[in-house]
Structures are given as C-alpha cells and as structure tokens.
Design a protein around this motif. Structure first.
Motif: not given
Ligand code: ASP
Ligand code: MG
Length: 413
Positions: A64, A52, A96, A56-62
């Motif tokens: 969390k 991710a 992050q 450059k995708q949503d890192v937090l989604a992975e």
C-alpha cells in the motif's frame, strides 16, 4: 546513438522526474536509449513485499505505501484522467496475482522486484510524451536475455545482441527502457543483481556500438573517496577503464562492478555526470593514460575477519587451503583480503550473517575458527607517502597488506 542511465534518485519524486525529463529534452537532437531504475527506494520496498508473499504475511500492508508513493508522483505529473494511472494500477495489481502462484523463492523475488522498473519507465515515458518528445517504451525483457539464475541472471550475449541490434533500424530516436531486468529461457523475468541498471546500460551500449554511456548521478562525478567520509575528496576528470574496474572491485559503489568490462571491450567511453548540474564536466572513463592519479580510497564496511587455525601442530598447507577455498566457492563467498601464517589462514569477507555462519560451521570440521565482525576494509590505490602513512597509522588496524601501488588495512571501528 548514446545510452543514458538514470538511477532511483533521479526519479525519486515528481520534481526529480521533471529534472530528468529536462535533461533528456536537452539532448533531443540525438538518438538516445535511456535506461531507468525504480523510483527512489522502491526496490527495497518490493523486497519486503516479496518476503511477505513468501512468508504468507499481509502483502497489501507492504504494498500500500508503495502504491500511494507512486500515485502521489502521478498526481503531481499528470491530469487526473490520464491513462497512466490505470496502467500503473494494473502493474501493481499483478503482484497480488503472483501471491497465488507456486514459485521458487528467487524466481518469485524477480517477478516482484522487477515491477519497480516497469512502473518507473512507464511514468517517465508518459511524462516525456506530455512534452511531445515521442518517447518509445521498450520492455527490456524482449532485449536482455539471461539464463535462469534468478536474482543474478547471467546474460546470454548472443541472443541479447541479436535482439538489441534490431533497434538501430527502427525510426524512433528516443527509447526508454528498464535497468536491472531480463528474461529467462522459460520466459520469466530475471534480475541482474542489485544496482544492476548500470550494467543494463552497458549491455545496450555494447550491443548497439553506442558512442558513449552516461550515468547521471547525484554526485559531481567519480571521486577519489566518499565525500561523506573524506570531505576533501576530489572529482576525477578522467580515469582509465582499468582503474575504474579495479575501484569497483574494491567496493566503490559509484558504478556497478559489471559495467566496465563490456564497455572497455567495445571501446565505449563511460561518462559519470551530475543530474543536478549537467553543466559540470563529470568524469570520463575511457582508454587513456593519466600520469599522476590522486590516491583512490575505498571504504568497505561490514567486514568479517575469519581465521582458521590448525590445531595439531601441522602447518597450513595446500590441502588445508583447498578445504577452505572449496567451502568458500560452494557458498559463493568472495574473499576481500587474505593472509597466511605457519598455523593459521585469515581472510576477510562481507559479513552476510547467515552465509558466514554456514561457512564457519563447515570450517569448524577441520579447523579451530575465530572471527571478528564490524570491521572496515580500507583500500588505498595509487597511494602517495602521505596517504600510506595516514591509513597505516590510524587506530584500530588489525591487519594490513601492501603492494607497490595498493595498501589495504582492516580496521576495527
Ligand atoms: N532498482 C534496482 C536496485 O535498486 C536496480 C538499480 O537501481 O540499479 O537495485
Ligand atoms: Mg538504485
């Protein structure tokens, strides 16, 4: 001094951590170095986090669900004001930060996936200390030095040995450290290849001249086949180093392939024991002679058979073989089985799609190339008559090869 290794399954939830701690506690009279993997399937999840970041995708989604998974384990093991909560949070937050740095893909991968081992060892160490076991957390990156081959760090044995040797003079008797990770000459984290924690245990043991290494697993020991595939599989009481090394070569996943060599060279026995029932004898891998070994059966799925055919009625010769081998070596692809005939050369490899397609493209400049996927390579080592007949005569065999001790058949599923 003894070295223990606990894999992901042995710390996959709070109950498993408690069980691992109780095994360690039962050895409290010994000097121990304990090597630990990431909890459960954490490394797979961190691979998705790394990808991710790169995409450059949503890192937090992975990230969390992974943070929550560890937080739940923490809540079950510690009172809410324990400092371990903040320690773990800080490590996850560092991921992050990585997202903001420019780094090459493999280098970034190692900085991210290594977090799993950092977190699991902190949690286990703190938990052991709530039991008053005086565990000391070691950062493996201050002991295991590698080159800068990210994702497949090659150990710098001289530096590593010097660092690890300093451990023996310290007073403490219980060290907890991370499997799988090391440090590059530039000071970045490296990893030793997936499932590499067994290898870390062997590195520590060989540099310390340990008495033995014990790998604690969810199986009763090293078995002569995967019991999920062959329910009649039996546990080996003991195995010579050579047999164990060869079985990892053929694809048995019970021990990481790099583990045996440093231990065999140093004459350190490797024990494989069951963490659910430590009273079971398990398997002892050491320098020994076993008169009659059970046939050992290894299934390797996801195989691809590639055939290179000469098109102009010349025969397959050394020059053509060297073209094929050069392409394989450039792409770092290992042959699991090979066979040649007058006009074609066939070989079987793990089907890692993007790599294999690159290989085929290279080979197509010189040959007519055919390939088959979805195959299973079955290796039967030390076969007896019954096993030999059974595996040769099963349905779907498309290629077979045998020596006096080993039969290999490639089977269409
Ligand atoms: N955690 C790493 C992996 O899953 C290393 C290991 O488990 O040995 O590959
Ligand atoms: Mg693992």
């Amino acid at each position: 001094m003894k070295v223990f290794k606990f894999g992901g399954a042995s710390v996959k939830n709070a109950e498993a951590v408690r069980n691992t701690a109780s095994i360690i506690q039962s050895f409290s009279s010994e000097k121990l170095v304990v090597v630990v993997s990431a909890m459960g399937k954490t490394t797979n999840a961190l691979e998705r986090v790394a990808s991710a970041i790169l995409r450059k995708q949503d890192v937090l989604a992975e990230l969390k669900p992974l943070i929550e998974y560890h937080a739940e384990i923490l809540r079950q093991l510690f009172p809410s004001q324990h400092p371990v909560f903040a320690q773990v949070e800080k490590i996850f937050a560092s991921i992050q930060e990585l997202a903001k740095q420019e780094m090459l893909e493999d280098q970034l991968y190692d900085q991210v996936v290594s977090v799993g081992e950092l977190v699991s060892t902190i949690i286990l160490t703190e938990y052991l200390n709530t039991l008053n076991l005086h565990a000391i957390w070691l950062d493996a990156r201050a002991y295991v030095f590698t080159d800068a081959t990210y994702r497949e760090g090659k150990v710098d044995w001289i530096k590593t040995k010097a660092a690890i040797a300093s451990l023996t003079i310290q007073g403490s008797s219980l060290f907890i450290t991370q499997g799988f990770i090391g440090r590059s000459p530039e000071g970045f984290t490296t990893t030793l290849g997936r499932e590499g924690s067994d290898f870390t245990a062997a590195i520590f043991a060989s540099c310390l001249g340990a008495e033995s290494v014990t790998i604690w697993k969810d199986v009763p020991g090293v078995m002569n086949a995967d019991p999920k595939r062959l329910p009649a599989a039996v546990v080996f009481e003991e195995l010579p180093f050579k047999e164990a090394a060869e079985m990892t070569y053929y694809g048995a996943s019970v021990i990481h392939p790099k583990t045996i060599k440093p231990l065999a060279n140093a004459g350190i026995p490797l024990l494989v024991k069951n963490f659910d029932d430590p009273s079971l004898p398990g398997t002892r891998i050491h320098e020994c002679k076993v008169e009659e070994l059970q046939p050992l059966i290894v299934f390797k799925d996801n195989q691809c058979l590639i055939s290179c055919k000469v098109t102009d009625y010349t025969f397959i010769d050394e020059e053509q073989l060297s073209v094929i081998f050069k392409a394989l070596s450039e792409l770092d692809i290992k042959i699991n089985l090979m066979q040649n005939s007058a006009i074609s050369f066939s070989f079987c490899v793990d089907f890692r799609e993007s790599k294999i397609l690159k290989l085929i493209e290279k080979l197509q400049h010189h040959f007519e190339v055919y390939y088959n996927t979805g195959l299973t390579l079955i290796t039967v080592k030390n076969y007896d008559e019954k096993a030999f007949d059974h595996f040769r005569k099963q349905q779907g065999v498309i290629l077979e090869q045998s020596s006096r001790s080993t039969l290999q058949v490639l089977v269409r599923n």
